[in-house]
Scaffold this active site. Structure first.
Site, PDB file in Angstrom:
ATOM      1  N   ARG A   3     -73.400 -35.959 -46.331  1.00 47.01           N
ATOM      2  CA  ARG A   3     -72.856 -34.726 -45.770  1.00 47.01           C
ATOM      3  C   ARG A   3     -71.454 -34.985 -45.227  1.00 47.01           C
ATOM      4  NH1 ARG A   3     -77.635 -31.527 -44.319  1.00 47.01           N
ATOM      5  NH2 ARG A   3     -78.930 -31.954 -46.120  1.00 47.01           N
ATOM      6  N   ARG A   7     -70.271 -29.580 -41.654  1.00 46.68           N
ATOM      7  CA  ARG A   7     -69.937 -28.790 -40.469  1.00 46.68           C
ATOM      8  C   ARG A   7     -69.185 -29.524 -39.378  1.00 46.68           C
ATOM      9  NH1 ARG A   7     -75.991 -26.848 -40.524  1.00 46.68           N
ATOM     10  NH2 ARG A   7     -76.000 -28.993 -41.247  1.00 46.68           N
ATOM     11  N   ARG A  16     -66.532 -21.996 -44.680  1.00 43.68           N
ATOM     12  CA  ARG A  16     -67.868 -21.401 -44.522  1.00 43.68           C
ATOM     13  C   ARG A  16     -67.843 -20.075 -43.753  1.00 43.68           C
ATOM     14  NH1 ARG A  16     -71.830 -20.472 -44.414  1.00 43.68           N
ATOM     15  NH2 ARG A  16     -73.504 -21.727 -43.547  1.00 43.68           N
ATOM     16  N   ASP A  52     -76.039 -29.010 -53.676  1.00 47.51           N
ATOM     17  CA  ASP A  52     -77.239 -29.280 -52.897  1.00 47.51           C
ATOM     18  C   ASP A  52     -78.354 -29.720 -53.838  1.00 47.51           C
ATOM     19  OD1 ASP A  52     -78.113 -28.793 -49.888  1.00 47.51           O
ATOM     20  OD2 ASP A  52     -79.832 -28.472 -51.205  1.00 47.51           O
TER      21      ASP A  52
HETATM   22  O1  CP3 Z   1     -70.768 -34.341 -48.598  1.00 50.24           O
HETATM   23  C1  CP3 Z   1     -71.900 -34.395 -49.083  1.00 50.24           C
HETATM   24  O2  CP3 Z   1     -72.740 -35.247 -48.764  1.00 50.24           O
HETATM   25  C2  CP3 Z   1     -72.158 -33.437 -50.220  1.00 50.24           C
HETATM   26  C3  CP3 Z   1     -73.076 -32.423 -50.240  1.00 50.24           C
HETATM   27  C4  CP3 Z   1     -74.551 -32.462 -49.878  1.00 50.24           C
HETATM   28  C5  CP3 Z   1     -75.165 -31.372 -49.209  1.00 50.24           C
HETATM   29  N1  CP3 Z   1     -76.511 -31.571 -49.227  1.00 50.24           N
HETATM   30  C6  CP3 Z   1     -74.468 -30.217 -48.655  1.00 50.24           C
HETATM   31  C7  CP3 Z   1     -75.124 -29.436 -47.579  1.00 50.24           C
HETATM   32  C8  CP3 Z   1     -75.558 -33.372 -50.217  1.00 50.24           C
HETATM   33  C9  CP3 Z   1     -75.441 -34.739 -50.872  1.00 50.24           C
HETATM   34  C10 CP3 Z   1     -76.803 -32.762 -49.806  1.00 50.24           C
HETATM   35  C11 CP3 Z   1     -78.111 -33.379 -50.067  1.00 50.24           C
HETATM   36  C12 CP3 Z   1     -79.304 -32.729 -49.515  1.00 50.24           C
HETATM   37  N2  CP3 Z   1     -79.574 -31.403 -49.381  1.00 50.24           N
HETATM   38  C13 CP3 Z   1     -80.455 -33.461 -49.119  1.00 50.24           C
HETATM   39  C14 CP3 Z   1     -80.650 -34.950 -49.212  1.00 50.24           C
HETATM   40  C15 CP3 Z   1     -79.980 -35.700 -48.128  1.00 50.24           C
HETATM   41  C16 CP3 Z   1     -80.582 -35.469 -46.760  1.00 50.24           C
HETATM   42  O3  CP3 Z   1     -79.868 -34.921 -45.927  1.00 50.24           O
HETATM   43  O4  CP3 Z   1     -81.724 -35.845 -46.540  1.00 50.24           O
HETATM   44  C17 CP3 Z   1     -81.391 -32.508 -48.661  1.00 50.24           C
HETATM   45  C18 CP3 Z   1     -82.759 -32.813 -48.087  1.00 50.24           C
HETATM   46  C19 CP3 Z   1     -80.814 -31.213 -48.844  1.00 50.24           C
HETATM   47  C20 CP3 Z   1     -81.462 -29.896 -48.551  1.00 50.24           C
HETATM   48  C21 CP3 Z   1     -80.770 -29.166 -47.490  1.00 50.24           C
HETATM   49  N3  CP3 Z   1     -79.507 -28.637 -47.615  1.00 50.24           N
HETATM   50  C22 CP3 Z   1     -81.243 -28.853 -46.204  1.00 50.24           C
HETATM   51  C23 CP3 Z   1     -82.603 -29.260 -45.654  1.00 50.24           C
HETATM   52  C24 CP3 Z   1     -80.238 -28.138 -45.552  1.00 50.24           C
HETATM   53  C25 CP3 Z   1     -80.318 -27.509 -44.203  1.00 50.24           C
HETATM   54  C26 CP3 Z   1     -80.235 -28.475 -43.109  1.00 50.24           C
HETATM   55  C27 CP3 Z   1     -78.855 -28.563 -42.558  1.00 50.24           C
HETATM   56  O5  CP3 Z   1     -78.308 -29.654 -42.428  1.00 50.24           O
HETATM   57  O6  CP3 Z   1     -78.349 -27.461 -42.222  1.00 50.24           O
HETATM   58  C28 CP3 Z   1     -79.126 -28.042 -46.443  1.00 50.24           C
HETATM   59  C29 CP3 Z   1     -77.834 -27.389 -46.172  1.00 50.24           C
HETATM   60  C30 CP3 Z   1     -76.596 -28.177 -46.478  1.00 50.24           C
HETATM   61  N4  CP3 Z   1     -76.376 -28.895 -47.612  1.00 50.24           N
HETATM   62  C31 CP3 Z   1     -75.427 -28.225 -45.657  1.00 50.24           C
HETATM   63  C32 CP3 Z   1     -74.496 -29.025 -46.353  1.00 50.24           C
HETATM   64  C33 CP3 Z   1     -73.081 -29.322 -45.939  1.00 50.24           C
HETATM   65  C34 CP3 Z   1     -75.209 -27.493 -44.342  1.00 50.24           C
HETATM   66  C35 CP3 Z   1     -75.070 -26.060 -44.702  1.00 50.24           C
HETATM   67  C36 CP3 Z   1     -74.043 -25.196 -44.041  1.00 50.24           C
HETATM   68  O7  CP3 Z   1     -72.845 -25.332 -44.261  1.00 50.24           O
HETATM   69  O8  CP3 Z   1     -74.515 -24.263 -43.359  1.00 50.24           O
END
Ligand code: CP3
Length: 337
Positions: A3, A7, A16, A52
């Site tokens: 990530r 954020r 966003r 994602d």
């Molecule tokens: O910079 C990076 O790492 C690139 C992008 C990336 C995102 N998600 C963007 C994202 C990557 C590699 C992921 C992987 C991801 N997504 C995983 C595996 C890694 C981990 O964290 O365990 C999982 C389980 C997800 C599923 C997911 N996506 C969830 C459970 C959530 C909500 C939880 C949260 O952190 O809000 C997301 C949303 C998400 N994916 C965000 C980002 C930047 C936050 C969303 C926002 O901007 O509101």
């Protein structure tokens, strides 16, 4: 960092503020803008495609939404063998082509950056077990009651879902490689829910299918496998035919090294909450991490996703400490592996 586009960066929040998360993922120009933000603002050694792991599940017809504050929600969770049959078989170029467009555009924009910012692009996906952890529960869960109940009552039915997810993931990730992803990371965020035997029986076979399919396409593309909470799975991880093993912060890297041998590169594993400590403390902890990883190839990273309340200055302190101490600690090896 995981990530690394997210954020904690005001520049990400500014994008966003204009669009919701899924629109951001589906608009290649915006996805590439935020993909490149950490390269420019924090100085990481690789760009991670902004996308994602759950996007292919939406393409299978599960109805993905990101509810404000609730994380991901699936309108049509999959909890039985008939549900599995009801899933669509996506056509990846048509249904997920926006991801491939973002990869092609990101590669072009990276190539146009100043030399020190011309870093490789990492693509990624979830492992079938971790995708199922969201798809079966209908979103994020703490107890995973539906998934674990299914795993005991009808393991063959669940294995069928995992096989479907492996097939879709293999095609989706092959498409990422074809579009220009230079490494692939597989996220097994929920692999650690299983004991070693059930991990071997349920979670590993579909991962192996994906790895084999990607090898057949281009054996030179490194595969990084990340498992969260997997300190009890080291013997299983040692058998995985991947170049890089990425682990969470609960298991010290020297213990992982002892279990998996010298050939694998290890990735990780600073506790993401440690980035909330002072920059001076972050530097000390990073030197300790470098020392723990010094027995072989080491990609310095966090052990899980960076927290939204991390000061960007602290992320830069982490990376700065690697730059300053990497070469000294890892004697005889390049500082930037
Ligand atoms: O910079 C990076 O790492 C690139 C992008 C990336 C995102 N998600 C963007 C994202 C990557 C590699 C992921 C992987 C991801 N997504 C995983 C595996 C890694 C981990 O964290 O365990 C999982 C389980 C997800 C599923 C997911 N996506 C969830 C459970 C959530 C909500 C939880 C949260 O952190 O809000 C997301 C949303 C998400 N994916 C965000 C980002 C930047 C936050 C969303 C926002 O901007 O509101």
């Amino acid at each position: 960092m995981m990530r690394q586009a997210g954020r904690y960066l005001a520049e990400y929040r500014a994008v966003r503020d204009k669009v919701d998360f899924l629109t951001l993922c589906r608009t290649p120009e915006l996805a590439v803008e935020v993909t490149l933000q950490p390269v420019r603002l924090v100085g990481v050694d690789a760009a991670i495609l902004f996308a994602d792991i759950l996007l292919p599940l939406d393409a299978m017809g599960a109805g993905l939404r990101f509810a404000q504050g609730d994380g991901p929600v699936f309108d049509r969770p999959v909890r039985s063998a008939p549900d599995v049959d009801g899933l669509r078989e996506p056509e990846v170029e048509r249904d997920l082509g926006y991801v491939y467009d973002a990869i092609r555009l990101a590669r072009r924009e990276l190539a146009a950056l100043p030399p020190e910012q011309r870093v490789p692009l990492i693509g990624f996906g979830g492992t079938p077990w971790t995708l199922a952890a969201y798809l079966v529960e209908g979103g994020t869960s703490k107890s995973h009651g539906h998934l674990l109940s299914w795993s005991w009552q009808d393991p063959a039915g669940l294995a069928r879902l995992l096989a479907r997810l492996a097939g879709v993931s293999a095609r989706y990730l092959a498409g990422q490689i074809a579009a220009g992803a230079q490494a692939i990371q597989l996220f097994d965020t929920w692999g650690g829910l299983l004991d070693a035997r059930r991990f071997r029986e349920l979670a590993l076979p579909p991962v192996l299918r994906i790895v084999e399919a990607l090898r057949a396409i281009d054996p030179r593309v490194p595969i990084i496998y990340y498992v969260n909470n997997g300190g009890h799975l080291l013997a299983e991880l040692a058998t995985l035919p991947v170049e890089v093993l990425s682990v969470d912060w609960r298991v010290p890297l020297d213990r992982v090294r002892a279990a998996v041998g010298p050939a694998k590169v290890l990735q990780g594993n600073l506790d993401p909450t440690a980035l909330l400590a002072s920059p001076a403390r972050i530097e000390e902890l990073t030197v300790e991490l470098l020392e723990q990883g010094a027995g072989g190839g080491h990609v310095v990273n966090l052990g899980h996703g960076i927290l939204p309340n991390t000061p960007p200055e602290h992320a830069r302190a982490f990376i700065g400490a690697v730059r300053r101490h990497g070469a000294r600690v890892v004697t005889g090896q390049a500082a930037r592996v």
